[in-house]
Design a protein around this motif. Structure first.
Motif, PDB file in Angstrom:
ATOM      1  N   PRO A   1      13.270  13.846   7.122  1.00  0.00           N
ATOM      2  CA  PRO A   1      12.947  15.264   7.231  1.00  0.00           C
ATOM      3  C   PRO A   1      11.527  15.564   6.773  1.00  0.00           C
ATOM      4  CG  PRO A   1      14.377  14.892   5.345  1.00  0.00           C
ATOM      5  CD  PRO A   1      14.259  13.583   6.071  1.00  0.00           C
ATOM      6  N   GLY A   2      11.078  16.750   7.091  1.00  0.00           N
ATOM      7  CA  GLY A   2       9.719  17.168   6.775  1.00  0.00           C
ATOM      8  C   GLY A   2       9.476  17.336   5.284  1.00  0.00           C
TER       9      GLY A   2
ATOM     10  N   VAL B   1      14.307   9.149   3.949  1.00  0.00           N
ATOM     11  CA  VAL B   1      13.154   9.705   4.639  1.00  0.00           C
ATOM     12  C   VAL B   1      12.600   8.645   5.586  1.00  0.00           C
ATOM     13  CG1 VAL B   1      10.842  10.700   4.386  1.00  0.00           C
ATOM     14  CG2 VAL B   1      12.616  11.192   2.679  1.00  0.00           C
ATOM     15  N   ASP B   2      12.556   8.981   6.868  1.00  0.00           N
ATOM     16  CA  ASP B   2      11.996   8.099   7.888  1.00  0.00           C
ATOM     17  C   ASP B   2      10.497   8.371   7.955  1.00  0.00           C
ATOM     18  OD1 ASP B   2      11.137   6.781  10.177  1.00  0.00           O
ATOM     19  OD2 ASP B   2      12.670   7.640  11.483  1.00  0.00           O
ATOM     20  N   THR B   3       9.694   7.349   7.675  1.00  0.00           N
ATOM     21  CA  THR B   3       8.234   7.505   7.691  1.00  0.00           C
ATOM     22  C   THR B   3       7.590   6.747   8.847  1.00  0.00           C
ATOM     23  OG1 THR B   3       7.950   5.655   6.150  1.00  0.00           O
ATOM     24  CG2 THR B   3       8.092   7.878   5.197  1.00  0.00           C
ATOM     25  N   SER B   4       8.382   6.411   9.875  1.00  0.00           N
ATOM     26  CA  SER B   4       7.832   5.656  10.996  1.00  0.00           C
ATOM     27  C   SER B   4       6.863   6.489  11.830  1.00  0.00           C
ATOM     28  CB  SER B   4       8.958   5.100  11.879  1.00  0.00           C
ATOM     29  OG  SER B   4       9.754   6.153  12.389  1.00  0.00           O
ATOM     30  N   ASP B   5       6.988   7.822  11.769  1.00  0.00           N
ATOM     31  CA  ASP B   5       6.077   8.707  12.504  1.00  0.00           C
ATOM     32  C   ASP B   5       6.025  10.035  11.762  1.00  0.00           C
ATOM     33  OD1 ASP B   5       4.420   9.806  14.449  1.00  0.00           O
ATOM     34  OD2 ASP B   5       6.090  10.371  15.743  1.00  0.00           O
ATOM     35  N   GLY B   6       5.281  10.076  10.676  1.00  0.00           N
ATOM     36  CA  GLY B   6       5.268  11.261   9.825  1.00  0.00           C
ATOM     37  C   GLY B   6       6.429  11.193   8.845  1.00  0.00           C
ATOM     38  N   TYR B   7       6.957  12.351   8.489  1.00  0.00           N
ATOM     39  CA  TYR B   7       8.095  12.423   7.570  1.00  0.00           C
ATOM     40  C   TYR B   7       9.254  13.120   8.255  1.00  0.00           C
ATOM     41  CZ  TYR B   7       4.848  11.260   3.825  1.00  0.00           C
ATOM     42  OH  TYR B   7       3.932  10.632   3.037  1.00  0.00           O
TER      43      TYR B   7
ATOM     44  N   GLN C   1       8.548  19.892   3.535  1.00  0.00           N
ATOM     45  CA  GLN C   1       9.160  21.074   2.914  1.00  0.00           C
ATOM     46  C   GLN C   1      10.644  20.825   2.610  1.00  0.00           C
ATOM     47  OE1 GLN C   1       7.481  23.677   1.707  1.00  0.00           O
ATOM     48  NE2 GLN C   1       5.673  22.547   2.386  1.00  0.00           N
ATOM     49  N   ASP C   2      11.332  20.110   3.496  1.00  0.00           N
ATOM     50  CA  ASP C   2      12.739  19.768   3.243  1.00  0.00           C
ATOM     51  C   ASP C   2      12.869  18.790   2.082  1.00  0.00           C
ATOM     52  OD1 ASP C   2      13.810  21.368   5.285  1.00  0.00           O
ATOM     53  OD2 ASP C   2      13.426  19.798   6.773  1.00  0.00           O
ATOM     54  N   ILE C   3      11.935  17.867   1.970  1.00  0.00           N
ATOM     55  CA  ILE C   3      11.944  16.919   0.851  1.00  0.00           C
ATOM     56  C   ILE C   3      11.730  17.660  -0.461  1.00  0.00           C
ATOM     57  CG2 ILE C   3      10.749  14.944  -0.187  1.00  0.00           C
ATOM     58  CD1 ILE C   3      10.063  14.079   2.747  1.00  0.00           C
ATOM     59  N   ILE C   4      10.789  18.577  -0.471  1.00  0.00           N
ATOM     60  CA  ILE C   4      10.520  19.375  -1.676  1.00  0.00           C
ATOM     61  C   ILE C   4      11.752  20.205  -2.048  1.00  0.00           C
ATOM     62  CG2 ILE C   4       9.150  21.299  -2.601  1.00  0.00           C
ATOM     63  CD1 ILE C   4       6.786  20.118  -0.930  1.00  0.00           C
ATOM     64  N   ALA C   5      12.389  20.817  -1.064  1.00  0.00           N
ATOM     65  CA  ALA C   5      13.599  21.615  -1.332  1.00  0.00           C
ATOM     66  C   ALA C   5      14.700  20.738  -1.910  1.00  0.00           C
ATOM     67  CB  ALA C   5      14.075  22.294  -0.043  1.00  0.00           C
ATOM     68  N   PHE C   6      14.852  19.533  -1.385  1.00  0.00           N
ATOM     69  CA  PHE C   6      15.854  18.596  -1.905  1.00  0.00           C
ATOM     70  C   PHE C   6      15.567  18.261  -3.365  1.00  0.00           C
ATOM     71  CE2 PHE C   6      17.125  14.274  -2.925  1.00  0.00           C
ATOM     72  CZ  PHE C   6      18.455  14.271  -2.558  1.00  0.00           C
ATOM     73  N   LEU C   7      14.308  17.965  -3.666  1.00  0.00           N
ATOM     74  CA  LEU C   7      13.939  17.623  -5.042  1.00  0.00           C
ATOM     75  C   LEU C   7      14.170  18.789  -6.000  1.00  0.00           C
ATOM     76  CD1 LEU C   7      10.638  15.698  -4.290  1.00  0.00           C
ATOM     77  CD2 LEU C   7      12.823  14.715  -5.016  1.00  0.00           C
TER      78      LEU C   7
END
Length: 60
Positions: free
Chosen positions: A34-35, A26-32, A37-43
């Motif tokens: 992937p977004g 997850v790139d957090t240099s400018d927000g998230y 919702q995508d992180i939640i779906a992955f988890l």
């Protein structure tokens, strides 16, 4: 991290650990990216299926 803060090591010297489990970068240099919702779906998919799903955006 102390070495990076002290200027003794560069960020490029970082080596990610490998645990043999699903991972998502997850790139957090400018927000998230992937977004969120995508992180939640992955988890959820990782917990439910025990496999690493393909993210819908960003890099895995």
């Amino acid at each position: 991290m102390d070495g990076v803060v002290a200027g003794e090591q560069s960020l490029q010297s970082f080596v990610p650990i490998s645990l043999g489990v699903p991972t998502l970068t997850v790139d957090t240099s400018d927000g998230y990216q992937p977004g969120v919702q995508d992180i939640i779906a992955f988890l959820r998919a990782s917990a439910d299926e025990g496999a690493s799903p393909a993210p819908t955006s960003g890099n895995a």
